[in-house]
Design an enzyme around this catalytic site. Structure first.
Site, mmCIF file in Angstrom:
data_model
loop_
_atom_site.group_PDB
_atom_site.id
_atom_site.type_symbol
_atom_site.label_atom_id
_atom_site.label_comp_id
_atom_site.label_asym_id
_atom_site.label_seq_id
_atom_site.Cartn_x
_atom_site.Cartn_y
_atom_site.Cartn_z
ATOM 1 N N ARG A 56 -10.494 7.736 31.517
ATOM 2 C CA ARG A 56 -9.237 8.055 32.198
ATOM 3 C C ARG A 56 -8.850 6.931 33.160
ATOM 4 O O ARG A 56 -7.667 6.587 33.270
ATOM 5 C CB ARG A 56 -9.368 9.386 32.935
ATOM 6 C CG ARG A 56 -8.040 9.874 33.479
ATOM 7 C CD ARG A 56 -8.135 11.299 33.955
ATOM 8 N NE ARG A 56 -9.001 11.425 35.121
ATOM 9 C CZ ARG A 56 -9.424 12.586 35.607
ATOM 10 N NH1 ARG A 56 -9.063 13.721 35.040
ATOM 11 N NH2 ARG A 56 -10.188 12.619 36.675
ATOM 12 N N LYS A 101 -3.981 8.633 37.218
ATOM 13 C CA LYS A 101 -4.494 9.106 38.511
ATOM 14 C C LYS A 101 -4.259 8.017 39.552
ATOM 15 O O LYS A 101 -5.153 7.220 39.853
ATOM 16 C CB LYS A 101 -5.975 9.453 38.382
ATOM 17 C CG LYS A 101 -6.453 10.462 39.409
ATOM 18 C CD LYS A 101 -7.834 10.977 39.063
ATOM 19 C CE LYS A 101 -8.343 11.963 40.096
ATOM 20 N NZ LYS A 101 -7.728 13.292 39.981
ATOM 21 N N GLU A 156 1.516 21.316 37.359
ATOM 22 C CA GLU A 156 0.290 21.159 38.146
ATOM 23 C C GLU A 156 0.284 22.139 39.310
ATOM 24 O O GLU A 156 1.333 22.564 39.797
ATOM 25 C CB GLU A 156 0.219 19.732 38.737
ATOM 26 C CG GLU A 156 0.162 18.631 37.716
ATOM 27 C CD GLU A 156 -1.238 18.049 37.523
ATOM 28 O OE1 GLU A 156 -2.215 18.584 38.086
ATOM 29 O OE2 GLU A 156 -1.333 17.057 36.774
HETATM 30 C C1 LIG Z 1 -7.824 14.522 39.457
HETATM 31 C C2 LIG Z 1 -6.693 15.465 39.206
HETATM 32 C C3 LIG Z 1 -6.875 16.695 38.552
HETATM 33 C C4 LIG Z 1 -8.233 17.232 38.154
HETATM 34 O O1 LIG Z 1 -8.894 16.457 37.223
HETATM 35 P P1 LIG Z 1 -10.461 16.638 37.014
HETATM 36 O O2 LIG Z 1 -10.808 15.610 36.002
HETATM 37 O O3 LIG Z 1 -10.695 18.013 36.512
HETATM 38 O O4 LIG Z 1 -11.106 16.417 38.335
HETATM 39 C C5 LIG Z 1 -5.746 17.472 38.291
HETATM 40 N N1 LIG Z 1 -4.512 17.076 38.672
HETATM 41 C C6 LIG Z 1 -4.313 15.909 39.328
HETATM 42 C C7 LIG Z 1 -2.930 15.538 39.731
HETATM 43 C C8 LIG Z 1 -5.392 15.069 39.606
HETATM 44 O O5 LIG Z 1 -5.170 13.921 40.266
#
Ligand SMILES: *Cc1c(COP(=O)(O)O)cnc(C)c1O
Length: 341
Positions: free
Chosen positions: A81, A183, A219
């Site tokens: 990722r 991210k 989200e």
């Molecule tokens: C990091 C994140 C998540 C959760 O991802 P995980 O891999 O389960 O920790 C969900 N939404 C957003 C916007 C994120 O930045």
């Protein structure tokens, strides 16, 4: 030996641990990287990370098992990722080998900061890449830093799985073809103000709808959404502006393979919440947060209960956490042991 912390009452705050890993990219390649005790960065004032948001990050945890060994949960997925986030922001990918080696070295060097088994606390790892070096114009940076630091964090739920309430925001955290699936800090900067408005009204955080039509859930704060329908299906939204949660994809697998549920990645319309018996938010930090209710305009929709976790959400939680702490068998490749010698 583990540190003498009040493990049962740790929250999610910065605590300085002994070592962090840092690698530098220059002249087209990453160096080997090394551990350092210095928890500050000294970077050029023109760094693109500061001015143009050229940065991305990850979050994962190290878990102490009953036998004293330490687990990482699917770190290869975090590596992949982060490579996608780097691609989107025109930064050099951190190879999976370097990413996992950095995580392992940081955990091993800080193993006294990994909570004892049974406390629910974990060591949170924060990998990040930032654009640095002399620059002023809008362009990709000449140099980059990849670093991983660690911080002990408490169990998200002290007294068992407690539901939280959320409110639908009128703001967006990302654009339809923007950086929602990466991210990156920019999405978080955009979420601070709507998050503050939600908290002022006593909600845990806000829910973001799809930025194009504002009709579908995307989200829940900085976590992904899932719902359990009244006929026992696991449904979670799909969209190019959602950040693909590794916890969410793990729950999709667990729901299907271990709970025998039908699983669907599809649209979750905000005006069709009646189909759900339970709902939750999932991510590394929050694990699973049961969603008690959602405020949307004048309407407050309660799912299972505002005070109690639903039975399916509870089973998903127990299975996931059991795998992470090594108490339940893991699907192949999900657990990576940190060699402690
Ligand atoms: C990091 C994140 C998540 C959760 O991802 P995980 O891999 O389960 O920790 C969900 N939404 C957003 C916007 C994120 O930045």
């Amino acid at each position: 030996m583990t540190k003498n912390l009040d493990w049962a009452n740790l929250g999610f705050s910065y605590i300085k641990t002994d070592y962090r890993f840092i690698a530098r990219w220059k002249d087209g390649k990453w160096d080997e990287g090394e551990l350092t005790t210095d928890n500050t960065l000294h970077i050029h004032e023109g760094s693109t990370a500061i001015h143009y948001g050229q940065q991305c990050f990850e979050g994962l945890k190290a878990y102490r098992c009953k036998d004293g060994s330490i687990n990482l949960f699917r770190p290869d997925e975090n590596a992949k990722r982060m490579q996608k986030s780097c691609d989107r922001l025109l930064m050099p990918q951190v190879p999976t080998e370097l990413f996992i080696r950095a995580c392992k070295e940081v955990v091993k060097a800080n193993q006294e900061w990994v909570a004892p088994y049974g406390t629910g606390a974990t060591l949170y790892l924060r990998p990040f890449v930032i654009g640095v070096g002399e620059n002023i114009g809008v362009r990709s940076a000449p140099e980059f830093i990849f670093s991983v630091f660690a911080c002990p964090v408490g169990a998200y739920f002290k007294g068992g799985l407690a539901p939280s309430n959320f409110i639908v925001s009128e703001y967006d955290r990302a654009a339809p073809y923007g950086t929602g699936a990466a991210k990156v800090g920019g999405n978080y900067a955009a979420s601070l103000y709507p998050g503050k408005l939600a908290k002022e009204r006593n909600f845990a955080d806000c829910i973001y709808l799809d930025p194009k039509t504002h009709t579908k859930i995307e989200e829940v704060g900085s976590a992904n959404f899932f719902g359990i329908t009244k006929d026992n299906k696991f449904i979670t939204p799909i969209s190019p502006s959602i950040l693909a949660s590794i916890t969410k994809y793990s729950l999709l697998h667990i729901a299907k393979e271990r709970l025998g549920m039908e699983t669907i990645e599809g649209d979750v319309f905000i005006d069709q919440l009646d189909q759900f018996a339970e709902a939750g938010a999932c991510g590394t930090a929050a694990v699973i947060t049961p969603v008690g209710g959602i405020q949307h305009g004048d309407n407050f929709h309660v799912f299972y209960s505002e005070t109690e976790v639903g039975p399916v959400t509870k089973r998903l939680y127990e299975e996931l956490v059991g795998i992470q702490f090594g108490d339940r068998p893991a699907p192949e490749g999900w657990i990576v042991k940190v060699e402690l010698d």
